[in-house]
Design an enzyme around this catalytic site. Sequence first.
Site, PDB file in Angstrom:
ATOM      1  N   ARG A  90      24.224 -34.463  -3.564  1.00  0.00           N
ATOM      2  CA  ARG A  90      24.768 -33.621  -2.501  1.00  0.00           C
ATOM      3  C   ARG A  90      26.114 -33.032  -2.914  1.00  0.00           C
ATOM      4  NH1 ARG A  90      25.822 -35.216   3.881  1.00  0.00           N
ATOM      5  NH2 ARG A  90      26.805 -33.241   4.449  1.00  0.00           N
ATOM      6  N   ASN A 144      15.902 -33.216   4.999  1.00  0.00           N
ATOM      7  CA  ASN A 144      16.216 -31.804   4.783  1.00  0.00           C
ATOM      8  C   ASN A 144      15.822 -31.339   3.388  1.00  0.00           C
ATOM      9  OD1 ASN A 144      17.417 -30.897   7.243  1.00  0.00           O
ATOM     10  ND2 ASN A 144      19.170 -32.204   6.807  1.00  0.00           N
ATOM     11  N   CYS A 164      14.627 -32.122  13.929  1.00  0.00           N
ATOM     12  CA  CYS A 164      16.041 -31.865  13.673  1.00  0.00           C
ATOM     13  C   CYS A 164      16.810 -32.223  14.940  1.00  0.00           C
ATOM     14  CB  CYS A 164      16.250 -30.388  13.323  1.00  0.00           C
ATOM     15  SG  CYS A 164      17.964 -29.939  12.950  1.00  0.00           S
ATOM     16  N   TYR A 244      24.784 -23.575  12.069  1.00  0.00           N
ATOM     17  CA  TYR A 244      24.441 -23.174  10.705  1.00  0.00           C
ATOM     18  C   TYR A 244      24.493 -21.654  10.526  1.00  0.00           C
ATOM     19  CZ  TYR A 244      22.980 -27.901   9.515  1.00  0.00           C
ATOM     20  OH  TYR A 244      22.966 -29.244   9.258  1.00  0.00           O
TER      21      TYR A 244
END
Length: 421
Positions: A90, A144, A164, A244
Amino acid sequence: MKLTVVGGGSTYTPELIDGFARLRDTLPVEELVLVDPAADRLELVGGLARRIFARQGHGGRVVTTSDLDAAVDGADAVLLQLRVGGQAARQQDETWPLECGCVGQETTGAGGLAKALRTVPVVLDIAERVRRANPDAWIIDFTNPVGIVTRALLQAGHRAVGLCNVAIGLQRKFAGLLGVTPADVHLDHVGLNHLTWETAVRLGGPEGEDVLPRLLAEHGDAVAADLRLPRPLLDRLGVVPSYYLRYYYAHDEVVDELRTKPSRAAEVAEMERQLLEMYGDPALDEKPALLARRGGAYYSEAAVDLAAALLGGAGSPYQVVNTYNRGTLPFLPDDAVIEVPAAVGGKGAAPLPVAEVDPLYAGLMAHVTAYEDLALDAALRGGRDRVFRALLAHPLVGQYAYAEQLTDRLIAHNREHLAWT
């Protein structure tokens, strides 16, 4: 009822355990299996899980194992919450795209593509083992990028629904602002995973009064602050975009911010260190407050509700999930995976009708759906050219020079996870 959590050693897991314990009447779990290859983390999380169950009087058994096949054997539902490559991967996803002037984020843009390439083959292998163990088991995907992973599962014929926590988080937020219970709030939530808009906020059910104009008029500043978008933008749009959407609506601003502060991955890694230390305390028998900052708020409630509905229990009949489009949004292919309210039951999730979508949002959905097509192709078949095509198609990249540079960086940073390199 047997439920299995793949990635059970995650620091997220006590949030899930807390939901199973509190909502045991909705989802009466008799055996909960946490499976994870990280034995040290699994031992800490499993110990806390047992103490949470005991504190809340839950009679279910918590089992920990690193044997995936044993974990899924006879499971009625399998929840996926894994992270291939861990926080180190990540950290890379959030870093190298910035070198090319693009957003560095783990679920969208170039970093999101890297995560999809690492994740899809692993998830499909797990799903095949679930199918061999129990072909009637449901797979609930929280891993994800949920839209791409869910589409890979559905395309391979698995009984899967994507989940989600964005919608349930907004539902809780709006209920608090409006002074009503969350059950009173129904969202007209439309889009793709991590690319959604609330086009109406209804009280009392899918056909209830739309109070979104009142919500924005009376609480627009609070909503805008949460989204980190300007209040005038929300007033002009008349909808509430997912947070987002800031990566799209304020791309350059976000890139400048990300270049000047520690990555989210670094923050999460430090939180995980602290959480695991807390989980090792034998006196701890509830989820710690710090976990709320880790992310995944209300995930447990959404997961319990979805699993219960799929397994014929007391779950809500209408839930926001990720599933096949099936003509719901006529400007997208039937096999696109969309995130909308759906009727959920023993046969799966069937999207509810959606009002006509403004071209301002429909256009971006179509653009990102095309990217997701190419991303899934790259994840399934590999190859530098497929990675380049997916990056070139993404609206957060879109220039060939960027796509070339990002392709080289993505492959260099993920070589150990890509079988075709």
